[in-house]
Motif scaffolding. Structure first.
Motif, PDB file in Angstrom:
ATOM      1  N   MET A 218       9.007  -2.541  -7.309  1.00  0.00           N
ATOM      2  CA  MET A 218       7.645  -2.934  -7.683  1.00  0.00           C
ATOM      3  C   MET A 218       7.394  -4.372  -7.233  1.00  0.00           C
ATOM      4  N   LEU A 219       6.225  -4.566  -6.662  1.00  0.00           N
ATOM      5  CA  LEU A 219       5.814  -5.914  -6.264  1.00  0.00           C
ATOM      6  C   LEU A 219       4.862  -6.455  -7.330  1.00  0.00           C
ATOM      7  N   VAL A 220       5.171  -7.642  -7.851  1.00  0.00           N
ATOM      8  CA  VAL A 220       4.315  -8.274  -8.857  1.00  0.00           C
ATOM      9  C   VAL A 220       3.983  -9.672  -8.363  1.00  0.00           C
TER      10      VAL A 220
ATOM     11  N   SER B 120      -8.486  -8.000   1.282  1.00  0.00           N
ATOM     12  CA  SER B 120      -7.593  -6.920   1.714  1.00  0.00           C
ATOM     13  C   SER B 120      -6.238  -7.011   1.018  1.00  0.00           C
ATOM     14  N   THR B 121      -5.848  -8.202   0.591  1.00  0.00           N
ATOM     15  CA  THR B 121      -4.610  -8.339  -0.182  1.00  0.00           C
ATOM     16  C   THR B 121      -4.874  -7.988  -1.642  1.00  0.00           C
ATOM     17  N   ARG B 122      -5.905  -8.610  -2.221  1.00  0.00           N
ATOM     18  CA  ARG B 122      -6.217  -8.376  -3.645  1.00  0.00           C
ATOM     19  C   ARG B 122      -6.360  -6.904  -3.959  1.00  0.00           C
ATOM     20  N   GLN B 123      -7.031  -6.194  -3.047  1.00  0.00           N
ATOM     21  CA  GLN B 123      -7.354  -4.801  -3.348  1.00  0.00           C
ATOM     22  C   GLN B 123      -6.180  -3.852  -3.155  1.00  0.00           C
ATOM     23  N   ARG B 124      -5.005  -4.405  -2.989  1.00  0.00           N
ATOM     24  CA  ARG B 124      -3.800  -3.564  -2.979  1.00  0.00           C
ATOM     25  C   ARG B 124      -3.121  -3.583  -4.342  1.00  0.00           C
ATOM     26  N   PHE B 125      -3.672  -4.343  -5.293  1.00  0.00           N
ATOM     27  CA  PHE B 125      -3.016  -4.537  -6.592  1.00  0.00           C
ATOM     28  C   PHE B 125      -3.870  -4.065  -7.756  1.00  0.00           C
ATOM     29  N   ALA B 126      -3.203  -3.554  -8.790  1.00  0.00           N
ATOM     30  CA  ALA B 126      -3.861  -3.415 -10.089  1.00  0.00           C
ATOM     31  C   ALA B 126      -3.777  -4.796 -10.730  1.00  0.00           C
TER      32      ALA B 126
ATOM     33  N   ASP C 277       0.842  -1.200   0.000  1.00  0.00           N
ATOM     34  CA  ASP C 277       0.000   0.000   0.000  1.00  0.00           C
ATOM     35  C   ASP C 277       0.875   1.247   0.000  1.00  0.00           C
ATOM     36  N   ASP C 278       0.288   2.393   0.253  1.00  0.00           N
ATOM     37  CA  ASP C 278       1.052   3.636   0.059  1.00  0.00           C
ATOM     38  C   ASP C 278       2.195   3.833   1.049  1.00  0.00           C
ATOM     39  N   ARG C 279       2.257   2.991   2.091  1.00  0.00           N
ATOM     40  CA  ARG C 279       3.394   3.096   3.008  1.00  0.00           C
ATOM     41  C   ARG C 279       4.689   2.638   2.339  1.00  0.00           C
ATOM     42  N   ARG C 280       4.590   1.603   1.505  1.00  0.00           N
ATOM     43  CA  ARG C 280       5.766   1.026   0.832  1.00  0.00           C
ATOM     44  C   ARG C 280       6.911   0.751   1.805  1.00  0.00           C
ATOM     45  N   GLU C 281       6.569   0.094   2.895  1.00  0.00           N
ATOM     46  CA  GLU C 281       7.564  -0.210   3.921  1.00  0.00           C
ATOM     47  C   GLU C 281       7.747  -1.711   4.090  1.00  0.00           C
ATOM     48  N   LEU C 282       8.988  -2.076   4.258  1.00  0.00           N
ATOM     49  CA  LEU C 282       9.287  -3.471   4.581  1.00  0.00           C
ATOM     50  C   LEU C 282       9.882  -3.498   5.987  1.00  0.00           C
ATOM     51  N   TYR C 283       9.227  -4.234   6.835  1.00  0.00           N
ATOM     52  CA  TYR C 283       9.643  -4.305   8.229  1.00  0.00           C
ATOM     53  C   TYR C 283      10.430  -5.588   8.446  1.00  0.00           C
TER      54      TYR C 283
END
Ligand code: ATP
Ligand code: MG
Length: 267
Positions: A144-146, A163-169, A123-129
């Protein structure tokens, strides 16, 4: 365990465009949106991602997901060596650090704990913890995540959460139209267009045979195998049995029915 294939090949991987997928992918990348590609086996999903990584000049990390794939496999882990413990980045972390593409193939197979890692990154955070090291990485613009999956294999338990699906085009892929597929088969199998067209015509006839409950229809990949064998001098019937009918079914009667169609075309 090497799950990734870093880097990109020097020659541009051949990819026959189907529609607006290149533009869509490129726009998604520019606007920092992750992309989901769905489609049947052997229809060009992996090839497309390789092609786009090359076009956009991005390093590509491909991960083949399986039901034991955990968040640690993506992120990395501490290893014990001669000098003591050291941290090794996983393919997702490497892609984030380098600003490349991380491609998770058959993502629905991966364990649920991977969603926890992917959500803030997708999502718009684009953070990897990185839980184990306490680091938080901010994905650079190139990252980019594909993800891809085959909706046909999916069982009810395994679908992606909304909630996962709706983070992707999302892009839907299918087998190419006959003329395009013949061009692909000719090029990939290194055979002339006439032979490729014959094999593709047969492939399309086999795909229409839906009374036999095959899990999947003949893929572009199998048509390429078939054409390659015939091109190398194998009798067409033998090539079709080994590269089309047998890979499609274990049921003897189904194989025979498929071969009846082959005999009409190559008889
Ligand atoms: N549009 C295309 N342009 C060029 N080659 C293609 C195209 N579509 C399919 N192919 C060929 O078909 C083969 C199979 O494609 P690919 O491996 O990309 O399928 P896939 O969709 O990733 O399948 P799977 O779901 O099984 O991983 C490729 O190796 C390539 O030779
Ligand atoms: Mg693939």
């Amino acid at each position: 365990m090497d799950l990734s294939t870093p880097g990109h090949p020097s020659a541009e991987p051949f990819y026959q465009v189907q529609g607006n997928e290149q533009t869509l992918f490129e726009q998604a990348w520019r606007h920092r949106m992750p992309v989901l590609i769905k489609g049947p086996t052997g229809c060009g999903k992996t090839r497309f991602v390789q092609h786009m990584a090359h076009r956009l000049n991005l390093p590509l990390y491909t991960v083949a997901c399986h039901d034991d794939l955990s968040a640690a496999d993506l992120i990395g882990r501490h290893l014990i060596g001669a000098q003591g413990t050291w941290w090794q980045d996983g393919p997702l972390t490497r892609a984030v650090r380098e600003g490349g593409i991380c491609y998770l193939d058959e993502v629905v197979e991966a364990r649920q704990d991977t969603a926890v890692v992917l959500h803030p990154l997708a999502d718009d955070r684009r953070e990897l913890y990185l839980e184990r090291t306490g680091e938080v990485l901010q994905a650079p613009p190139g990252f980019m995540l594909v993800v891809s999956y085959n909706p046909g294999y999916q069982n009810l338990l395994k679908g992606m959460k909304p909630s996962t699906r709706q983070r992707f085009a999302a892009l839907r892929f299918d087998y190419p139209a006959a003329a395009d597929e013949a061009r692909i088969v000719a090029r990939e199998a290194a055979v002339d267009l006439a032979l490729a067209t014959e094999v593709v015509t047969l492939g399309h006839a086999l795909r229409r045979l839906d009374q036999h409950d095959l899990d999947e229809v003949a893929s572009t990949r199998l048509l390429i195998f078939t054409a390659r064998m015939i091109g190398a001098g194998m009798p067409p019937r033998e090539a079709c049995l080994a590269c089309l009918a047998e890979p499609l079914s274990d049921d003897v009667q189904t194989v025979a029915a498929l071969m009846d169609v082959v005999d009409v075309h190559f008889g």
